[in-house]
Design a protein around this motif. Structure first.
Motif, PDB file in Angstrom:
ATOM      1  N   UNK A  16       0.841  -1.205   0.000  1.00 20.51           N
ATOM      2  CA  UNK A  16       0.000   0.000   0.000  1.00 20.51           C
ATOM      3  C   UNK A  16       0.872   1.249   0.000  1.00 20.51           C
ATOM      4  N   UNK A  17       0.425   2.266  -0.704  1.00 22.57           N
ATOM      5  CA  UNK A  17       1.216   3.496  -0.777  1.00 22.57           C
ATOM      6  C   UNK A  17       0.281   4.704  -0.771  1.00 22.57           C
ATOM      7  N   UNK A  18       0.865   5.837  -0.439  1.00 24.75           N
ATOM      8  CA  UNK A  18       0.096   7.079  -0.337  1.00 24.75           C
ATOM      9  C   UNK A  18       0.995   8.236  -0.749  1.00 24.75           C
ATOM     10  N   UNK A  19       0.460   9.168  -1.503  1.00 24.52           N
ATOM     11  CA  UNK A  19       1.236  10.336  -1.895  1.00 24.52           C
ATOM     12  C   UNK A  19       0.488  11.605  -1.505  1.00 24.52           C
ATOM     13  N   UNK A  60      -4.455   2.327   4.184  1.00 26.64           N
ATOM     14  CA  UNK A  60      -4.889   2.952   5.422  1.00 26.64           C
ATOM     15  C   UNK A  60      -3.764   3.826   5.957  1.00 26.64           C
ATOM     16  N   UNK A  61      -4.064   5.099   6.134  1.00 31.45           N
ATOM     17  CA  UNK A  61      -3.077   6.064   6.622  1.00 31.45           C
ATOM     18  C   UNK A  61      -3.393   6.424   8.070  1.00 31.45           C
ATOM     19  N   UNK A 115       1.661   7.796   8.492  1.00 33.77           N
ATOM     20  CA  UNK A 115       2.204   6.449   8.381  1.00 33.77           C
ATOM     21  C   UNK A 115       1.205   5.550   7.649  1.00 33.77           C
ATOM     22  N   UNK A 116       1.711   4.749   6.713  1.00 33.66           N
ATOM     23  CA  UNK A 116       0.871   3.833   5.955  1.00 33.66           C
ATOM     24  C   UNK A 116       0.911   2.455   6.603  1.00 33.66           C
ATOM     25  N   UNK A 117      -0.258   1.923   6.906  1.00 28.19           N
ATOM     26  CA  UNK A 117      -0.350   0.608   7.543  1.00 28.19           C
ATOM     27  C   UNK A 117       0.199  -0.472   6.614  1.00 28.19           C
ATOM     28  N   UNK A 123       6.204   6.764   4.633  1.00 29.89           N
ATOM     29  CA  UNK A 123       5.883   7.691   5.724  1.00 29.89           C
ATOM     30  C   UNK A 123       6.202   9.110   5.274  1.00 29.89           C
ATOM     31  N   UNK A 124       5.298  10.016   5.579  1.00 30.11           N
ATOM     32  CA  UNK A 124       5.478  11.421   5.197  1.00 30.11           C
ATOM     33  C   UNK A 124       5.187  12.300   6.405  1.00 30.11           C
TER      34      UNK A 124
END
Length: 199
Positions: A16-19, A60-61, A115-117, A123-124
């Protein structure tokens, strides 16, 4: 007679990723800066942060507030997502609001960690900065309270209004509130002006 079959198996894994889509600037340490500038104590300013799941699986963030040892617990920064989580489907974009509402004068900084589960590498940090200030007199109900600006409607100076046979001057007016935010009595005079008057 024995026979054997040979299979070639291959695959690839994904995490999983998040930007952070906006703001799109970064500090030298990789954190995302949010500068709220100067905000009057008791007032608030809101800045949006846009997040997007660019991955192939649900993300999930978790939003963690990081506190310095000398920092007050809230320090004027607030958000509904702090110390909670949000889940985004693949391709989904979500906007969160960060609020700065200082209670006293001074510079304030704080960090919110995203933080990404199930992905320790994703992590940003949101680096929040703002300055609270006070003034003895506060003007309220202006056209723009944040900028302390009062805008009056435009007047056609070449076409005075008429009322029967009488000609009256064009004028416009606005009402606003003056609030004494100090502990002392304050007296002041409006300076004379050719185009403005105060009553």
């Amino acid at each position: 007679v024995c026979s054997s079959d040979l299979f070639s198996l291959s695959g690839s894994g994904t995490l999983p990723c998040l930007s952070v889509v906006s703001p799109n600037s970064r500090n030298s340490n990789g954190s995302v800066p949010l500068d709220f500038g100067k905000v009057l104590a008791g007032k608030k300013k809101i800045l949006p942060v846009s997040l997007r799941n660019d991955g192939l699986v649900e993300t999930t963030c978790i939003f963690d507030r990081l506190l310095d040892k000398d920092m007050e617990e809230h320090a004027g920064f607030h958000s509904a997502v702090i110390n909670s989580s949000a889940t985004l489907s693949p391709g989904e974009e979500k906007v969160i609001d960060i609020i700065f509402k200082p209670t006293k004068p001074g510079d304030v900084t704080q960090t919110i960690q995203l933080n990404v589960l199930h992905n320790a590498f994703e992590a940003t940090a949101l680096s929040l900065t703002g300055t609270g200030y006070e003034r003895d007199i506060t003007l309220l109900n202006l056209t723009d309270d944040d900028k302390q600006a009062l805008t009056l409607p435009e007047l056609n100076l070449l076409s005075p209004s008429t009322n029967g046979s009488e000609t009256t001057e064009n004028f416009s007016h606005k009402s606003f509130v003056i609030q004494n935010t100090s502990d002392n009595q304050i007296r002041f005079d409006w300076a004379k002006h050719d185009n403005f008057s105060f009553t």
